[in-house]
Design a protein around this motif. Sequence first.
Motif, PDB file in Angstrom:
ATOM      1  N   THR A 100       0.830  -1.203   0.000  1.00  0.00           N
ATOM      2  CA  THR A 100       0.000   0.000   0.000  1.00  0.00           C
ATOM      3  C   THR A 100       0.861   1.248   0.000  1.00  0.00           C
ATOM      4  OG1 THR A 100      -1.813  -1.138   1.139  1.00  0.00           O
ATOM      5  CG2 THR A 100      -1.800   1.269   1.232  1.00  0.00           C
ATOM      6  N   PHE A 101       1.890   1.264   0.835  1.00  0.00           N
ATOM      7  CA  PHE A 101       2.806   2.405   0.860  1.00  0.00           C
ATOM      8  C   PHE A 101       3.500   2.561  -0.490  1.00  0.00           C
ATOM      9  CE2 PHE A 101       3.827   3.808   5.439  1.00  0.00           C
ATOM     10  CZ  PHE A 101       2.538   3.551   5.873  1.00  0.00           C
ATOM     11  N   ASN A 102       3.941   1.444  -1.070  1.00  0.00           N
ATOM     12  CA  ASN A 102       4.632   1.509  -2.364  1.00  0.00           C
ATOM     13  C   ASN A 102       3.739   2.119  -3.441  1.00  0.00           C
ATOM     14  OD1 ASN A 102       6.876   0.287  -1.245  1.00  0.00           O
ATOM     15  ND2 ASN A 102       6.457  -1.735  -2.108  1.00  0.00           N
ATOM     16  N   LEU A 103       2.488   1.638  -3.530  1.00  0.00           N
ATOM     17  CA  LEU A 103       1.577   2.138  -4.547  1.00  0.00           C
ATOM     18  C   LEU A 103       1.201   3.594  -4.279  1.00  0.00           C
ATOM     19  CD1 LEU A 103      -0.085   1.585  -7.072  1.00  0.00           C
ATOM     20  CD2 LEU A 103      -1.890   0.609  -5.622  1.00  0.00           C
ATOM     21  N   ALA A 104       0.981   3.923  -3.000  1.00  0.00           N
ATOM     22  CA  ALA A 104       0.642   5.311  -2.646  1.00  0.00           C
ATOM     23  C   ALA A 104       1.767   6.262  -3.030  1.00  0.00           C
ATOM     24  CB  ALA A 104       0.338   5.406  -1.147  1.00  0.00           C
ATOM     25  N   HIS A 105       3.005   5.865  -2.757  1.00  0.00           N
ATOM     26  CA  HIS A 105       4.160   6.710  -3.099  1.00  0.00           C
ATOM     27  C   HIS A 105       4.226   6.953  -4.607  1.00  0.00           C
ATOM     28  CE1 HIS A 105       6.508   5.417   0.776  1.00  0.00           C
ATOM     29  NE2 HIS A 105       5.411   6.103   1.033  1.00  0.00           N
ATOM     30  N   ALA A 106       4.036   5.890  -5.380  1.00  0.00           N
ATOM     31  CA  ALA A 106       4.122   6.018  -6.835  1.00  0.00           C
ATOM     32  C   ALA A 106       2.985   6.869  -7.396  1.00  0.00           C
ATOM     33  CB  ALA A 106       4.122   4.632  -7.476  1.00  0.00           C
ATOM     34  N   LEU A 107       1.772   6.688  -6.873  1.00  0.00           N
ATOM     35  CA  LEU A 107       0.630   7.468  -7.342  1.00  0.00           C
ATOM     36  C   LEU A 107       0.755   8.947  -6.980  1.00  0.00           C
ATOM     37  CD1 LEU A 107      -2.253   4.991  -6.434  1.00  0.00           C
ATOM     38  CD2 LEU A 107      -1.646   5.713  -8.746  1.00  0.00           C
TER      39      LEU A 107
END
Length: 421
Positions: A20-27
């Motif tokens: 979730t953190f990874n996807l949030a950072h990228a978005l």
Amino acid sequence: MKISFLLHNAYGIGGTITTTFNLAHALAERHEVEIVSVLRHREHPNFTLDPRVSLRPLVDLRQEKNHPLHLRPAGVFPRAEYRYGQYSELTDQRIAECLATIDADVVIGTRPGLNVHLALQAPEHVVRIGQEHLTLDNHPPRLRTTLRRAYRRLDALTTVTEADAAAYRRKMWLPGVRVEALPNSVPDPVLPAVDGTAKVVVAAGRLVPVKRYDLLIEAFAMVAAEHPDWQLRIYGKGEQHDRLRQLVMDLRLWNNVFLMGAAAPMEGEWVKGSIAAAASNFEPFGMTIVEAMRCGLPVVSTDCPYGPGEIIEDGVDGRLVPVGDRDALGAALLELVRDDEGRRRMGRAALRNARRFAPGPVVEQAERLFTEAVSARRAGRPVVQERARVHRALASQGFAARDAAFASASSALRMVRKGQR
């Protein structure tokens, strides 16, 4: 676009939090992103959060653990969900209030119970995306029955593997709901890839029975007997720590096997090894497998449902062995330990093949899904137009009837046992 993630506890450690953190950072590169954490138990998250991503908790257990409403059972969060005991009337209330006032275009639930909240309580203007980080078959029949009803109000459901997406399409019959595999992403490595010379096998994850670290330690005993200069380093914490330590003692592997404790991030530890290992009985995706491959490590893994077989190409960038087969696991590890050039060749292939799990391709797919879902909701139509398929409907009805029967039988058995106390 504003995107909100609804997460169980952003302040803990685990695969769902990491991805979730990874996807949030990228978005956050192109969108306004927030993470709503239902629970909070410490001041700061274990993982570093991009400053562009906002974080807000709903229930702070440091002050509200004994709140009167938190002592009452949850009514919306499904009773059959694994985390049910951590939810309450207070979490029901706070989640409902959050969703009623949310100004996001897209809200993403990150576990079944939260997906149910999202499906039932999100306002009409919000796109509702449910995420499945486990698998449909892993859920008990009672939970599947609940999800079968609630998920029809989602716009889309994402799974981490194609196999699980196929299971949802076949068994759930969610007309108008788009079911799509969206793999977890792993950030681009910061450190140089391994060169394959270190005489170290690395494993990481929670020290719990399903991960089968006992099997891995026993398999590594075969490696240590032939190559006593090699080490196995296991990173993580959990209920099996003392049992695993005793196993190391019993097998006289104290100079070869080390329980290293938890490490976050793991990249600095992966690059100290030459081989990664995973021995799970069950792995919905295999985040640590991808992390290791992105650092240039070939991975020896059990071919358990569902993730490893969709990540590792056997004999090219790692090895897949039967679940629970200690000798096969040991033999596969020995194969790579003995063959320096083969190990390095597989490591280069792992580095190359794991690029499909980089943030770029995954975020591009997620953005496409979110954009199409927003357009569909604004136009008042489903994200996917489900053609009438009688055979699929009949098949899903069969699975639904079976789950309902199992759920009823389980409920009756609980009532009998309760009456015998």
